[in-house]
Motif scaffolding. Structure first.
Motif, PDB file in Angstrom:
ATOM      1  N   TRP A   1      -2.514 -42.221  66.360  1.00 37.66           N
ATOM      2  CA  TRP A   1      -2.570 -43.497  65.641  1.00 37.66           C
ATOM      3  C   TRP A   1      -1.796 -44.559  66.420  1.00 37.66           C
ATOM      4  O   TRP A   1      -2.271 -45.675  66.614  1.00 37.66           O
ATOM      5  N   ALA A   2      -0.590 -44.210  66.863  1.00 40.72           N
ATOM      6  CA  ALA A   2       0.240 -45.165  67.597  1.00 40.72           C
ATOM      7  C   ALA A   2      -0.454 -45.616  68.881  1.00 40.72           C
ATOM      8  O   ALA A   2      -0.437 -46.806  69.218  1.00 40.72           O
ATOM      9  N   ALA A   3      -1.097 -44.695  69.586  1.00 40.93           N
ATOM     10  CA  ALA A   3      -1.792 -45.045  70.829  1.00 40.93           C
ATOM     11  C   ALA A   3      -2.964 -45.984  70.560  1.00 40.93           C
ATOM     12  O   ALA A   3      -3.201 -46.943  71.308  1.00 40.93           O
ATOM     13  N   SER A   4      -3.688 -45.728  69.481  1.00 35.79           N
ATOM     14  CA  SER A   4      -4.823 -46.578  69.127  1.00 35.79           C
ATOM     15  C   SER A   4      -4.370 -47.992  68.779  1.00 35.79           C
ATOM     16  O   SER A   4      -4.938 -48.975  69.251  1.00 35.79           O
ATOM     17  N   VAL A   5      -3.357 -48.104  67.954  1.00 37.62           N
ATOM     18  CA  VAL A   5      -2.840 -49.424  67.574  1.00 37.62           C
ATOM     19  C   VAL A   5      -2.195 -50.100  68.781  1.00 37.62           C
ATOM     20  O   VAL A   5      -2.324 -51.316  68.972  1.00 37.62           O
ATOM     21  N   ALA A   6      -1.529 -49.314  69.625  1.00 33.87           N
ATOM     22  CA  ALA A   6      -0.921 -49.857  70.840  1.00 33.87           C
ATOM     23  C   ALA A   6      -1.983 -50.496  71.731  1.00 33.87           C
ATOM     24  O   ALA A   6      -1.770 -51.584  72.282  1.00 33.87           O
ATOM     25  N   ASP A   7      -3.134 -49.849  71.865  1.00 36.04           N
ATOM     26  CA  ASP A   7      -4.224 -50.421  72.658  1.00 36.04           C
ATOM     27  C   ASP A   7      -4.686 -51.750  72.073  1.00 36.04           C
ATOM     28  O   ASP A   7      -4.946 -52.709  72.801  1.00 36.04           O
TER      29      ASP A   7
END
Length: 173
Positions: free
Chosen positions: A91-97
């Protein structure tokens, strides 16, 4: 002789095509060309920039992810009205992108999340932009903690104090 000229073109592909066209034209004249500097806008802003210390795309994503994982998302209700129960790395990686993409899109116009917040003040979404700007501040602090410079900030600084290569007398856009 185009050695004293810098030409700024819209894309890397346009740069390649212009170089190719110059070579083809000069070949029909059995001559040579003193080639100009041909850049797309991003290169024009940083042709003399030292790349050391500038966060890579991966490092930017990791910094955003770290901010999201370490931040109590309930502090940002406008941006995360229903935060996930557990902030997973995926989730964090997706939102970070998404945050990285937004920041780069704004950066192309010389904006940060903070400056966009001020520019859009009074429009719908003030509180979301305030949340975004607060997260941006944490992201930038994370990069500083890692002894890295943000690419968007570096480009903005270069745009405010442009430096042309020695001998360049004209710039064509």
């Amino acid at each position: 002789d185009l050695a004293t000229t810098a030409i700024i073109v819209p894309t890397m592909e346009a740069s390649r095509r212009l170089r190719e066209a110059l070579a083809l034209e000069v070949s029909t004249r059995e001559g040579a060309v003193a080639a100009p500097h041909i850049w797309h806008p991003e290169n024009a802003m940083g042709w003399n920039r030292q790349e050391q210390g500038i966060a890579s795309a991966l490092q930017e994503r990791l910094a955003w992810s770290r901010v999201l994982v370490q931040t109590k998302l309930t502090r940002f209700p406008a941006l995360f009205p229903q935060p996930p129960g557990e902030v997973s790395p995926a989730w964090a990686a997706s939102v970070a992108d998404s945050l990285r993409s937004l920041r780069h899109a704004l950066g192309a116009g010389g904006f940060t999340l903070e400056s966009a917040r001020h520019a859009l003040e009074g429009f719908d979404g003030d509180s979301r932009w305030r949340d975004l700007a607060a997260l941006e501040a944490q992201y930038l602090q994370t990069l500083r903690d890692w002894n890295l410079n943000d690419a968007q900030e570096t480009k903005r600084a270069a745009a405010l104090q442009p430096v042309l290569p020695a001998g360049v007398e004209q710039v064509l856009v």
